[in-house]
Design a protein around this motif. Structure first.
Motif, PDB file in Angstrom:
ATOM      1  N   LEU A 119       0.779  -1.247  -0.205  1.00 36.57           N
ATOM      2  CA  LEU A 119       0.028  -0.051  -0.079  1.00 36.57           C
ATOM      3  C   LEU A 119       0.462   1.328  -0.181  1.00 36.57           C
ATOM      4  N   THR A 120       0.062   2.434  -0.302  1.00 35.03           N
ATOM      5  CA  THR A 120       0.661   3.505  -0.456  1.00 35.03           C
ATOM      6  C   THR A 120       0.451   3.861   0.270  1.00 35.03           C
ATOM      7  N   PRO A 121       1.551   4.731   1.992  1.00 41.53           N
ATOM      8  CA  PRO A 121       1.268   5.373   2.675  1.00 41.53           C
ATOM      9  C   PRO A 121      -0.509   6.276   2.594  1.00 41.53           C
ATOM     10  N   ARG A 122      -0.791   6.962   2.167  1.00 46.30           N
ATOM     11  CA  ARG A 122      -1.985   7.686   1.930  1.00 46.30           C
ATOM     12  C   ARG A 122      -3.036   6.406   2.717  1.00 46.30           C
ATOM     13  N   GLU A 123      -2.326   5.568   1.239  1.00 52.51           N
ATOM     14  CA  GLU A 123      -3.379   4.102   1.546  1.00 52.51           C
ATOM     15  C   GLU A 123      -3.707   3.550   2.979  1.00 52.51           C
ATOM     16  N   ARG A 124      -2.762   3.229   3.563  1.00 50.87           N
ATOM     17  CA  ARG A 124      -2.509   2.643   4.431  1.00 50.87           C
ATOM     18  C   ARG A 124      -2.983   3.448   5.871  1.00 50.87           C
ATOM     19  N   GLU A 125      -2.617   4.741   5.916  1.00 53.94           N
ATOM     20  CA  GLU A 125      -3.971   5.976   6.861  1.00 53.94           C
ATOM     21  C   GLU A 125      -5.184   5.527   6.592  1.00 53.94           C
ATOM     22  N   VAL A 126      -5.919   5.690   5.004  1.00 55.47           N
ATOM     23  CA  VAL A 126      -7.233   5.305   4.738  1.00 55.47           C
ATOM     24  C   VAL A 126      -7.493   4.011   5.817  1.00 55.47           C
ATOM     25  N   ILE A 139     -12.829  10.608   7.571  1.00 54.17           N
ATOM     26  CA  ILE A 139     -11.424  10.564   7.007  1.00 54.17           C
ATOM     27  C   ILE A 139     -11.014  11.592   5.801  1.00 54.17           C
ATOM     28  N   GLY A 140     -11.725  12.725   5.141  1.00 52.61           N
ATOM     29  CA  GLY A 140     -11.217  13.803   5.243  1.00 52.61           C
ATOM     30  C   GLY A 140     -10.940  14.821   5.680  1.00 52.61           C
ATOM     31  N   VAL A 141     -11.407  14.902   6.565  1.00 53.32           N
ATOM     32  CA  VAL A 141     -10.926  16.309   7.683  1.00 53.32           C
ATOM     33  C   VAL A 141      -9.698  15.918   8.415  1.00 53.32           C
ATOM     34  N   ASP A 142      -9.540  14.768   8.679  1.00 53.00           N
ATOM     35  CA  ASP A 142      -8.342  14.077   9.145  1.00 53.00           C
ATOM     36  C   ASP A 142      -7.680  13.999   8.236  1.00 53.00           C
ATOM     37  N   LEU A 143      -6.996  13.713   6.699  1.00 49.30           N
ATOM     38  CA  LEU A 143      -6.259  14.121   6.563  1.00 49.30           C
ATOM     39  C   LEU A 143      -6.512  15.287   5.338  1.00 49.30           C
ATOM     40  N   ALA A 144      -6.795  16.164   5.423  1.00 48.76           N
ATOM     41  CA  ALA A 144      -7.029  16.943   4.598  1.00 48.76           C
ATOM     42  C   ALA A 144      -7.617  16.761   2.851  1.00 48.76           C
ATOM     43  N   LEU A 145      -8.768  15.586   2.546  1.00 48.46           N
ATOM     44  CA  LEU A 145      -8.316  15.289   1.430  1.00 48.46           C
ATOM     45  C   LEU A 145     -10.105  15.426   1.169  1.00 48.46           C
ATOM     46  N   SER A 146     -10.585  15.525   0.014  1.00 46.56           N
ATOM     47  CA  SER A 146     -11.684  15.723   0.343  1.00 46.56           C
ATOM     48  C   SER A 146     -12.442  13.956   0.162  1.00 46.56           C
ATOM     49  N   TYR A 147     -13.647  14.297   0.240  1.00 44.77           N
ATOM     50  CA  TYR A 147     -13.897  13.013   0.662  1.00 44.77           C
ATOM     51  C   TYR A 147     -14.319  11.920  -0.915  1.00 44.77           C
ATOM     52  N   ARG A 148     -14.388  12.629  -1.984  1.00 46.97           N
ATOM     53  CA  ARG A 148     -14.014  11.578  -3.311  1.00 46.97           C
ATOM     54  C   ARG A 148     -12.536  11.122  -3.198  1.00 46.97           C
ATOM     55  N   VAL A 150     -11.224  10.227  -0.833  1.00 49.33           N
ATOM     56  CA  VAL A 150     -11.147   8.773   0.164  1.00 49.33           C
ATOM     57  C   VAL A 150     -11.549   8.124  -0.187  1.00 49.33           C
ATOM     58  N   GLU A 151     -12.575   8.133  -0.763  1.00 52.28           N
ATOM     59  CA  GLU A 151     -13.599   7.043  -1.779  1.00 52.28           C
ATOM     60  C   GLU A 151     -12.770   6.509  -2.997  1.00 52.28           C
ATOM     61  N   ALA A 152     -11.528   7.500  -3.962  1.00 52.87           N
ATOM     62  CA  ALA A 152     -11.170   6.618  -4.336  1.00 52.87           C
ATOM     63  C   ALA A 152     -10.194   5.164  -3.754  1.00 52.87           C
ATOM     64  N   HIS A 153      -9.271   6.521  -3.192  1.00 49.14           N
ATOM     65  CA  HIS A 153      -8.699   5.142  -2.278  1.00 49.14           C
ATOM     66  C   HIS A 153      -8.701   4.079  -1.481  1.00 49.14           C
ATOM     67  N   ARG A 154     -10.430   4.080  -0.612  1.00 49.33           N
ATOM     68  CA  ARG A 154     -10.981   3.428  -0.817  1.00 49.33           C
ATOM     69  C   ARG A 154     -11.202   2.062  -1.756  1.00 49.33           C
ATOM     70  N   ALA A 155     -11.816   2.781  -2.924  1.00 49.79           N
ATOM     71  CA  ALA A 155     -11.960   1.837  -4.124  1.00 49.79           C
ATOM     72  C   ALA A 155     -10.528   0.999  -4.657  1.00 49.79           C
ATOM     73  N   ARG A 156      -9.652   1.496  -4.327  1.00 49.22           N
ATOM     74  CA  ARG A 156      -8.412   0.852  -4.749  1.00 49.22           C
ATOM     75  C   ARG A 156      -7.674  -0.148  -4.187  1.00 49.22           C
TER      76      ARG A 156
END
Length: 178
Positions: A119-126, A139-148, A150-156
């Motif tokens: 996993l990438t470090p970001r995938e690991r965090e997600v 998760i988006g708020v916690d990691l300063a990402l959009s929820y979309r 985060v959803e892309a990371h979850r899909a991977r």
């Protein structure tokens, strides 16, 4: 007797000072591979997948230890030969006023229960925050990402773990039997 118990404990044990190994028992040496002398005065950072992981997990662990004097998690670690594996880690500070100054830590290889998926470090965090039950927006708020994003990371993650739905992914990430 206590040195015999430490050396032959059925779980990997290390005595740490400021996140540097002062002594390691035989089980720890078997888990991480090598010889006992390879671990004396060796920084624990050598056994993390990256410097960023060492810093991130260290910050989280320090915060928990300041509160309770102990910390535990499951994480990917690096053996002396470079192989990555899942490890269950528990630590107890012997100096609560300065938690990392001196402590005893245990390490258990759980890679048979949970294979390593790169996993990438970001995938690991997600993945970690997903297992804690956070929504994509949280998760988006916690990691300063959009929820979309985060959803892309979850899909991977779903694809990498061969999971069809989020509950199945969480079960696979947490090592629960399906």
């Amino acid at each position: 007797m206590s040195d015999i118990a430490f050396q032959n404990a059925p779980i990997g044990l290390v005595e740490l000072e400021n996140r540097v190994i002062r002594r390691a028992n035989l089980c720890f040496v078997r888990i991480f591979r090598g010889a006992p002398a390879d671990y004396e005065d060796r920084p624990l950072r050598d056994f993390y997948p990256s410097e960023a992981e060492f810093e991130r997990i260290g910050a989280r662990g320090l915060a928990a230890m300041r509160e309770t004097g102990e910390y535990h998690d499951e994480r990917i670690m690096r053996r002396a030969d470079g192989d990555l594996f899942w490890c269950r880690v528990r630590g107890q500070s012997l100096t609560p006023e300065n938690p990392f100054r001196h402590g005893i830590w245990s390490f258990a290889d759980i890679s048979d229960e949970r294979p390593v998926v790169h996993l990438t470090p970001r995938e690991r965090e997600v993945a970690i925050l997903t297992c804690r039950g956070l929504s994509a927006k949280e998760i988006g708020v916690d990691l300063a990402l959009s929820y979309r994003t985060v959803e892309a990371h979850r899909a991977r993650l779903l694809e990498k773990f061969g999971a069809r739905k989020l509950p199945e992914l969480v079960a696979k990430l947490s090592g629960m039997p399906l």
